[in-house]
Design a protein around this motif. Structure first.
Motif, PDB file in Angstrom:
ATOM      1  N   HIS A 161       0.826  -1.204   0.000  1.00 59.72           N
ATOM      2  CA  HIS A 161       0.000   0.000   0.000  1.00 59.72           C
ATOM      3  C   HIS A 161       0.865   1.261   0.000  1.00 59.72           C
ATOM      4  O   HIS A 161       0.355   2.358  -0.174  1.00 59.72           O
ATOM      5  CB  HIS A 161      -0.915   0.011   1.223  1.00 59.72           C
ATOM      6  CG  HIS A 161      -1.803  -1.189   1.286  1.00 59.72           C
ATOM      7  ND1 HIS A 161      -2.480  -1.546   2.414  1.00 59.72           N
ATOM      8  CD2 HIS A 161      -2.111  -2.132   0.360  1.00 59.72           C
ATOM      9  CE1 HIS A 161      -3.176  -2.654   2.191  1.00 59.72           C
ATOM     10  NE2 HIS A 161      -2.963  -3.018   0.948  1.00 59.72           N
ATOM     11  N   LEU A 162       2.188   1.092   0.210  1.00 58.34           N
ATOM     12  CA  LEU A 162       3.093   2.237   0.211  1.00 58.34           C
ATOM     13  C   LEU A 162       3.843   2.375  -1.106  1.00 58.34           C
ATOM     14  O   LEU A 162       4.843   3.061  -1.177  1.00 58.34           O
ATOM     15  CB  LEU A 162       4.093   2.104   1.363  1.00 58.34           C
ATOM     16  CG  LEU A 162       3.473   2.035   2.761  1.00 58.34           C
ATOM     17  CD1 LEU A 162       4.560   1.936   3.821  1.00 58.34           C
ATOM     18  CD2 LEU A 162       2.573   3.231   3.022  1.00 58.34           C
ATOM     19  N   ILE A 163       3.355   1.698  -2.124  1.00 64.56           N
ATOM     20  CA  ILE A 163       3.954   1.825  -3.452  1.00 64.56           C
ATOM     21  C   ILE A 163       3.134   2.828  -4.253  1.00 64.56           C
ATOM     22  O   ILE A 163       1.918   2.689  -4.377  1.00 64.56           O
ATOM     23  CB  ILE A 163       4.005   0.471  -4.167  1.00 64.56           C
ATOM     24  CG1 ILE A 163       4.895  -0.492  -3.375  1.00 64.56           C
ATOM     25  CG2 ILE A 163       4.525   0.631  -5.585  1.00 64.56           C
ATOM     26  CD1 ILE A 163       4.925  -1.879  -3.946  1.00 64.56           C
ATOM     27  N   TYR A 164       3.797   3.848  -4.795  1.00 62.56           N
ATOM     28  CA  TYR A 164       3.102   4.952  -5.449  1.00 62.56           C
ATOM     29  C   TYR A 164       3.591   5.116  -6.889  1.00 62.56           C
ATOM     30  O   TYR A 164       4.703   4.678  -7.234  1.00 62.56           O
ATOM     31  CB  TYR A 164       3.357   6.260  -4.689  1.00 62.56           C
ATOM     32  CG  TYR A 164       2.817   6.271  -3.286  1.00 62.56           C
ATOM     33  CD1 TYR A 164       1.530   6.735  -3.019  1.00 62.56           C
ATOM     34  CD2 TYR A 164       3.596   5.813  -2.222  1.00 62.56           C
ATOM     35  CE1 TYR A 164       1.036   6.754  -1.731  1.00 62.56           C
ATOM     36  CE2 TYR A 164       3.110   5.829  -0.923  1.00 62.56           C
ATOM     37  CZ  TYR A 164       1.831   6.302  -0.691  1.00 62.56           C
ATOM     38  OH  TYR A 164       1.342   6.309   0.594  1.00 62.56           O
ATOM     39  N   PRO A 165       2.782   5.745  -7.734  1.00 62.44           N
ATOM     40  CA  PRO A 165       3.257   6.096  -9.074  1.00 62.44           C
ATOM     41  C   PRO A 165       4.548   6.911  -8.981  1.00 62.44           C
ATOM     42  O   PRO A 165       4.670   7.803  -8.146  1.00 62.44           O
ATOM     43  CB  PRO A 165       2.102   6.926  -9.648  1.00 62.44           C
ATOM     44  CG  PRO A 165       0.887   6.407  -8.933  1.00 62.44           C
ATOM     45  CD  PRO A 165       1.350   6.102  -7.539  1.00 62.44           C
ATOM     46  N   GLY A 166       5.507   6.585  -9.810  1.00 65.67           N
ATOM     47  CA  GLY A 166       6.799   7.248  -9.774  1.00 65.67           C
ATOM     48  C   GLY A 166       7.873   6.430  -9.093  1.00 65.67           C
ATOM     49  O   GLY A 166       9.071   6.675  -9.294  1.00 65.67           O
ATOM     50  N   ASP A 167       7.478   5.436  -8.287  1.00 67.53           N
ATOM     51  CA  ASP A 167       8.472   4.586  -7.628  1.00 67.53           C
ATOM     52  C   ASP A 167       9.157   3.686  -8.664  1.00 67.53           C
ATOM     53  O   ASP A 167       8.503   3.154  -9.560  1.00 67.53           O
ATOM     54  CB  ASP A 167       7.817   3.710  -6.556  1.00 67.53           C
ATOM     55  CG  ASP A 167       7.399   4.511  -5.327  1.00 67.53           C
ATOM     56  OD1 ASP A 167       7.883   5.641  -5.176  1.00 67.53           O
ATOM     57  OD2 ASP A 167       6.586   3.998  -4.531  1.00 67.53           O
ATOM     58  N   ARG A 168      10.455   3.521  -8.491  1.00 62.03           N
ATOM     59  CA  ARG A 168      11.224   2.660  -9.393  1.00 62.03           C
ATOM     60  C   ARG A 168      11.473   1.321  -8.699  1.00 62.03           C
ATOM     61  O   ARG A 168      12.043   1.268  -7.607  1.00 62.03           O
ATOM     62  CB  ARG A 168      12.555   3.307  -9.762  1.00 62.03           C
ATOM     63  CG  ARG A 168      13.381   2.474 -10.746  1.00 62.03           C
ATOM     64  CD  ARG A 168      14.732   3.129 -11.011  1.00 62.03           C
ATOM     65  NE  ARG A 168      14.565   4.437 -11.592  1.00 62.03           N
ATOM     66  CZ  ARG A 168      14.390   4.672 -12.891  1.00 62.03           C
ATOM     67  NH1 ARG A 168      14.366   3.655 -13.743  1.00 62.03           N
ATOM     68  NH2 ARG A 168      14.249   5.905 -13.343  1.00 62.03           N
ATOM     69  N   LEU A 169      11.034   0.239  -9.327  1.00 61.75           N
ATOM     70  CA  LEU A 169      11.221  -1.108  -8.797  1.00 61.75           C
ATOM     71  C   LEU A 169      12.382  -1.760  -9.529  1.00 61.75           C
ATOM     72  O   LEU A 169      12.446  -1.720 -10.753  1.00 61.75           O
ATOM     73  CB  LEU A 169       9.951  -1.935  -8.982  1.00 61.75           C
ATOM     74  CG  LEU A 169       8.661  -1.312  -8.431  1.00 61.75           C
ATOM     75  CD1 LEU A 169       7.469  -2.224  -8.710  1.00 61.75           C
ATOM     76  CD2 LEU A 169       8.782  -1.031  -6.939  1.00 61.75           C
ATOM     77  N   THR A 170      13.284  -2.356  -8.768  1.00 67.43           N
ATOM     78  CA  THR A 170      14.477  -2.969  -9.349  1.00 67.43           C
ATOM     79  C   THR A 170      14.560  -4.431  -8.932  1.00 67.43           C
ATOM     80  O   THR A 170      14.491  -4.744  -7.740  1.00 67.43           O
ATOM     81  CB  THR A 170      15.748  -2.237  -8.888  1.00 67.43           C
ATOM     82  OG1 THR A 170      15.656  -0.856  -9.256  1.00 67.43           O
ATOM     83  CG2 THR A 170      16.981  -2.851  -9.535  1.00 67.43           C
ATOM     84  N   LEU A 171      14.712  -5.319  -9.901  1.00 68.38           N
ATOM     85  CA  LEU A 171      14.833  -6.745  -9.636  1.00 68.38           C
ATOM     86  C   LEU A 171      16.310  -7.096  -9.428  1.00 68.38           C
ATOM     87  O   LEU A 171      17.147  -6.829 -10.279  1.00 68.38           O
ATOM     88  CB  LEU A 171      14.270  -7.548 -10.815  1.00 68.38           C
ATOM     89  CG  LEU A 171      14.275  -9.072 -10.652  1.00 68.38           C
ATOM     90  CD1 LEU A 171      13.366  -9.497  -9.503  1.00 68.38           C
ATOM     91  CD2 LEU A 171      13.814  -9.745 -11.946  1.00 68.38           C
ATOM     92  N   THR A 172      16.601  -7.675  -8.263  1.00 71.48           N
ATOM     93  CA  THR A 172      17.966  -8.095  -7.940  1.00 71.48           C
ATOM     94  C   THR A 172      17.926  -9.537  -7.447  1.00 71.48           C
ATOM     95  O   THR A 172      16.856 -10.121  -7.271  1.00 71.48           O
ATOM     96  CB  THR A 172      18.569  -7.190  -6.856  1.00 71.48           C
ATOM     97  OG1 THR A 172      17.767  -7.291  -5.654  1.00 71.48           O
ATOM     98  CG2 THR A 172      18.614  -5.743  -7.301  1.00 71.48           C
ATOM     99  N   TRP A 173      19.109 -10.107  -7.220  1.00 69.17           N
ATOM    100  CA  TRP A 173      19.218 -11.480  -6.712  1.00 69.17           C
ATOM    101  C   TRP A 173      20.078 -11.462  -5.463  1.00 69.17           C
ATOM    102  O   TRP A 173      21.179 -10.922  -5.450  1.00 69.17           O
ATOM    103  CB  TRP A 173      19.822 -12.392  -7.776  1.00 69.17           C
ATOM    104  CG  TRP A 173      18.926 -12.509  -8.977  1.00 69.17           C
ATOM    105  CD1 TRP A 173      18.851 -11.646 -10.028  1.00 69.17           C
ATOM    106  CD2 TRP A 173      17.948 -13.511  -9.211  1.00 69.17           C
ATOM    107  NE1 TRP A 173      17.897 -12.052 -10.922  1.00 69.17           N
ATOM    108  CE2 TRP A 173      17.321 -13.211 -10.446  1.00 69.17           C
ATOM    109  CE3 TRP A 173      17.549 -14.655  -8.512  1.00 69.17           C
ATOM    110  CZ2 TRP A 173      16.319 -13.990 -10.993  1.00 69.17           C
ATOM    111  CZ3 TRP A 173      16.548 -15.445  -9.057  1.00 69.17           C
ATOM    112  CH2 TRP A 173      15.945 -15.112 -10.277  1.00 69.17           C
TER     113      TRP A 173
END
Length: 354
Positions: A76-88
């Motif tokens: 619920h704290l994810i907003y438009p404009g946030d950048r999501l990055t996939l890592t391992w």
């Protein structure tokens, strides 16, 4: 080029985007789809389901990808404009978040809405304005008794009359639809669809006059009038998270009908389930939609594989997924999030294994 969750006629369809390495994992481990983007910037209109389904074959397992790190501890704290990055990390996929700051007045930032589990307009419609009501309560609500012009059908220029005396001020006017019965037939609920919104103008000798504030469909005498304070359930939220639906052993989970069609439903439409809060079903509970291999039918009604009445020896075929957006005590309204073919009301509904 910046990646986007592509929009189409059905908002839950997700494309395959730019290439990203996918590790081979065991069946119990979290599987990342091939060809997913390494980074994704959230845009207005995105949903938690869409973004999870972009990376996962099983979107309800999002906590294993998002929730086990300090950056995304609450979707619920994810907003438009946030950048999501996939890592391992130690061979396991992790999705981290970094907010993208823009030079704009602070008031604009504070007005941004966190993303919802499903399409917000669909969720809001069934939380606040449409849905089911206990059939035994229908007689406790007033109906449209007449209008200021004395016509059977009403326009937004007319005032309405209902037989009511009390303190309610804001009303929804509904058309009564189909009935749904619980498996033991002890509880029955009726579908209602919003036609108009109205507010109280005056009361004289047990007759209340209403002025229409919003007319969505034509009204007529006999339509049901329900106070918004009764129908709206403020305990439910427009923002929630997908999660595996509970496995119910006391009965089989069944589709009772579709709120938008007769015998079949498709992606983006809503259906009624025979399970609810008393079965531990919650907002966001997700189920798989399957059919028996011999249950495929052409539009003419002819079966596709066999007309034999013998039990099938073939595995059931997964044809989609659904997510509960409004649970009641004995029933739930769910949206079909994905479907590869029209979903029959005879489809099999199963809790995901993981």
């Amino acid at each position: 080029m910046k990646q986007r969750v592509m929009r189409s006629k059905w908002p839950f369809i997700l494309p395959i985007l730019s290439v990203f390495l996918c590790f081979s994992v065991d069946s119990d481990e979290l599987k990342i789809k091939p060809n997913v983007p390494k980074t994704y910037v959230v845009v207005t209109g995105d949903t938690l389901w869409e973004i999870s389904a972009l990376y996962l074959h099983s979107p309800w397992r999002w906590p294993e990808l998002w929730g086990q790190n300090q950056h995304i501890n609450n979707p619920h704290l994810i907003y438009p404009g946030d950048r999501l990055t996939l890592t391992w990390v130690n061979g396991k996929p992790r999705l981290t978040k970094k907010s993208v700051e823009k030079l704009s007045p602070r008031i604009r930032t504070s007005q941004k809405l966190a993303i919802s589990g499903a399409e917000r307009s669909t969720v809001t419609r069934y939380l606040e304005k449409e849905g089911l009501v206990e059939s035994s309560r229908l007689d406790t609500f007033p109906v449209v008794a007449g209008s200021s012009r004395g016509l059977d059908y009403v326009t937004d220029r007319d005032e309405l009359y209902i037989q009511y005396e009390g303190g309610e001020r804001d009303w929804g006017i509904y058309r009564v639809g189909k009935d749904y019965s619980s498996s033991d037939e002890l509880v029955e609920m009726t579908e209602i669809r919003l036609l108009a919104e109205a507010h109280t103008v005056e009361q004289i000798e047990g007759m209340t006059t209403l002025a229409i504030t919003s007319l969505k469909r034509e009204l007529k005498k006999g339509d049901l009038v329900i106070p918004f304070s009764v129908h709206q359930d403020m305990a439910l939220a427009a923002s929630f998270s997908p999660q595996p639906g509970p496995e119910i052993t006391s009965k089989s989970v069944q589709l009772l009908g579709s709120l938008n069609s007769l015998n079949y439903a498709v992606q983006g439409q809503t259906v009624v389930l025979n399970v609810g809060a008393l079965d531990s079903v919650k907002q966001g509970s997700t189920y798989l939609i399957k059919r028996r291999s011999e249950d495929f039918r052409f539009s003419s009604g002819e079966k596709g594989l066999t007309k034999s009445a013998e039990p099938s020896i073939f595995p059931n075929v997964e044809i989609g997924q659904l997510m509960v957006i409004r649970p009641y005590a004995h029933f739930s309204i769910a949206v079909i999030t994905t479907s590869t073919e029209p979903v029959s009301m005879m489809a099999l509904i199963e809790a995901p294994a993981g």
